[in-house]
Design a protein around this motif. Structure first.
Motif, PDB file in Angstrom:
ATOM      1  N   GLU A  58      -1.834 141.190  28.700  1.00 47.68           N
ATOM      2  CA  GLU A  58      -1.221 140.006  29.302  1.00 47.68           C
ATOM      3  C   GLU A  58      -0.133 140.408  30.299  1.00 47.68           C
ATOM      4  O   GLU A  58      -0.076 139.873  31.405  1.00 47.68           O
ATOM      5  CB  GLU A  58      -0.637 139.120  28.209  1.00 47.68           C
ATOM      6  N   HIS A  59       0.710 141.358  29.920  1.00 45.64           N
ATOM      7  CA  HIS A  59       1.752 141.828  30.842  1.00 45.64           C
ATOM      8  C   HIS A  59       1.131 142.492  32.071  1.00 45.64           C
ATOM      9  O   HIS A  59       1.597 142.296  33.190  1.00 45.64           O
ATOM     10  CB  HIS A  59       2.694 142.811  30.154  1.00 45.64           C
ATOM     11  N   HIS A  60       0.090 143.267  31.858  1.00 43.64           N
ATOM     12  CA  HIS A  60      -0.555 143.961  32.975  1.00 43.64           C
ATOM     13  C   HIS A  60      -1.220 142.973  33.944  1.00 43.64           C
ATOM     14  O   HIS A  60      -1.125 143.127  35.159  1.00 43.64           O
ATOM     15  CB  HIS A  60      -1.580 144.955  32.449  1.00 43.64           C
ATOM     16  N   LEU A  64       4.569 145.153  35.247  1.00 41.57           N
ATOM     17  CA  LEU A  64       4.335 146.531  34.818  1.00 41.57           C
ATOM     18  C   LEU A  64       5.560 147.145  34.146  1.00 41.57           C
ATOM     19  O   LEU A  64       5.416 147.934  33.210  1.00 41.57           O
ATOM     20  CB  LEU A  64       3.888 147.371  36.004  1.00 41.57           C
ATOM     21  N   GLN A  65       6.744 146.798  34.608  1.00 37.36           N
ATOM     22  CA  GLN A  65       7.953 147.339  33.970  1.00 37.36           C
ATOM     23  C   GLN A  65       8.089 146.818  32.538  1.00 37.36           C
ATOM     24  O   GLN A  65       8.461 147.554  31.631  1.00 37.36           O
ATOM     25  CB  GLN A  65       9.195 147.001  34.805  1.00 37.36           C
ATOM     26  N   ALA A 106       5.583 145.839  30.675  1.00 35.63           N
ATOM     27  CA  ALA A 106       4.508 146.488  29.912  1.00 35.63           C
ATOM     28  C   ALA A 106       4.924 147.894  29.512  1.00 35.63           C
ATOM     29  O   ALA A 106       4.658 148.330  28.386  1.00 35.63           O
ATOM     30  CB  ALA A 106       3.225 146.517  30.735  1.00 35.63           C
ATOM     31  N   ARG A 107       5.576 148.607  30.415  1.00 31.47           N
ATOM     32  CA  ARG A 107       6.048 149.962  30.101  1.00 31.47           C
ATOM     33  C   ARG A 107       7.085 149.925  28.983  1.00 31.47           C
ATOM     34  O   ARG A 107       7.051 150.736  28.057  1.00 31.47           O
ATOM     35  CB  ARG A 107       6.642 150.616  31.340  1.00 31.47           C
ATOM     36  N   SER A 108       8.005 148.979  29.052  1.00 30.33           N
ATOM     37  CA  SER A 108       9.033 148.844  28.009  1.00 30.33           C
ATOM     38  C   SER A 108       8.387 148.515  26.664  1.00 30.33           C
ATOM     39  O   SER A 108       8.774 149.065  25.628  1.00 30.33           O
ATOM     40  CB  SER A 108      10.024 147.764  28.408  1.00 30.33           C
ATOM     41  N   PHE A 109       7.402 147.631  26.688  1.00 31.78           N
ATOM     42  CA  PHE A 109       6.699 147.261  25.463  1.00 31.78           C
ATOM     43  C   PHE A 109       5.947 148.466  24.889  1.00 31.78           C
ATOM     44  O   PHE A 109       5.946 148.693  23.677  1.00 31.78           O
ATOM     45  CB  PHE A 109       5.742 146.107  25.758  1.00 31.78           C
ATOM     46  N   TYR A 110       5.323 149.254  25.760  1.00 23.98           N
ATOM     47  CA  TYR A 110       4.606 150.459  25.340  1.00 23.98           C
ATOM     48  C   TYR A 110       5.551 151.456  24.677  1.00 23.98           C
ATOM     49  O   TYR A 110       5.222 152.037  23.639  1.00 23.98           O
ATOM     50  CB  TYR A 110       3.921 151.098  26.549  1.00 23.98           C
ATOM     51  N   GLU A 111       6.727 151.644  25.250  1.00 28.35           N
ATOM     52  CA  GLU A 111       7.701 152.568  24.674  1.00 28.35           C
ATOM     53  C   GLU A 111       8.162 152.095  23.295  1.00 28.35           C
ATOM     54  O   GLU A 111       8.319 152.899  22.371  1.00 28.35           O
ATOM     55  CB  GLU A 111       8.893 152.728  25.608  1.00 28.35           C
TER      56      GLU A 111
END
Length: 87
Positions: A52-54, A59-60, A62-67
């Motif tokens: 959903e974020h992508h 993207l920022q 999504a990156r924070s969520f991934y971390e």
């Protein structure tokens, strides 16, 4: 059939080795499976939100969520890994 395939390695170890070796292997295999289940549960929660974020172009975020998810998976599986490693 799935039960047989899941236990055939333990059965073969029990045939060719002592029962203590088979028991140790079964415990380690069960803990490894538990670590995998923790990883899979986060995957089922993570992928829809990340997609959903992508798709929204965030993207920022999504990156924070991934971390954040990576930290939680690491902290969830680390105690089990140390338990297996020390055993």
């Amino acid at each position: 059939m799935s039960q047989l395939l899941a236990k055939v390695d333990t059965l073969l170890i029990g045939v060719f080795q002592s029962s203590a070796v088979a028991a140790d292997y079964d415990i380690a295999y069960t803990l490894a499976t538990l670590m995998f289940m923790i990883l899979m549960s986060f995957e089922y929660l993570f992928l829809p939100i990340f997609s959903e974020h992508h798709s929204d172009g965030e993207l920022q975020r999504a990156r924070s969520f991934y971390e954040t998810i990576t930290k939680w998976v690491f902290l969830g599986t680390l105690p089990l890994f140390f338990g297996m490693f020390l055993f």
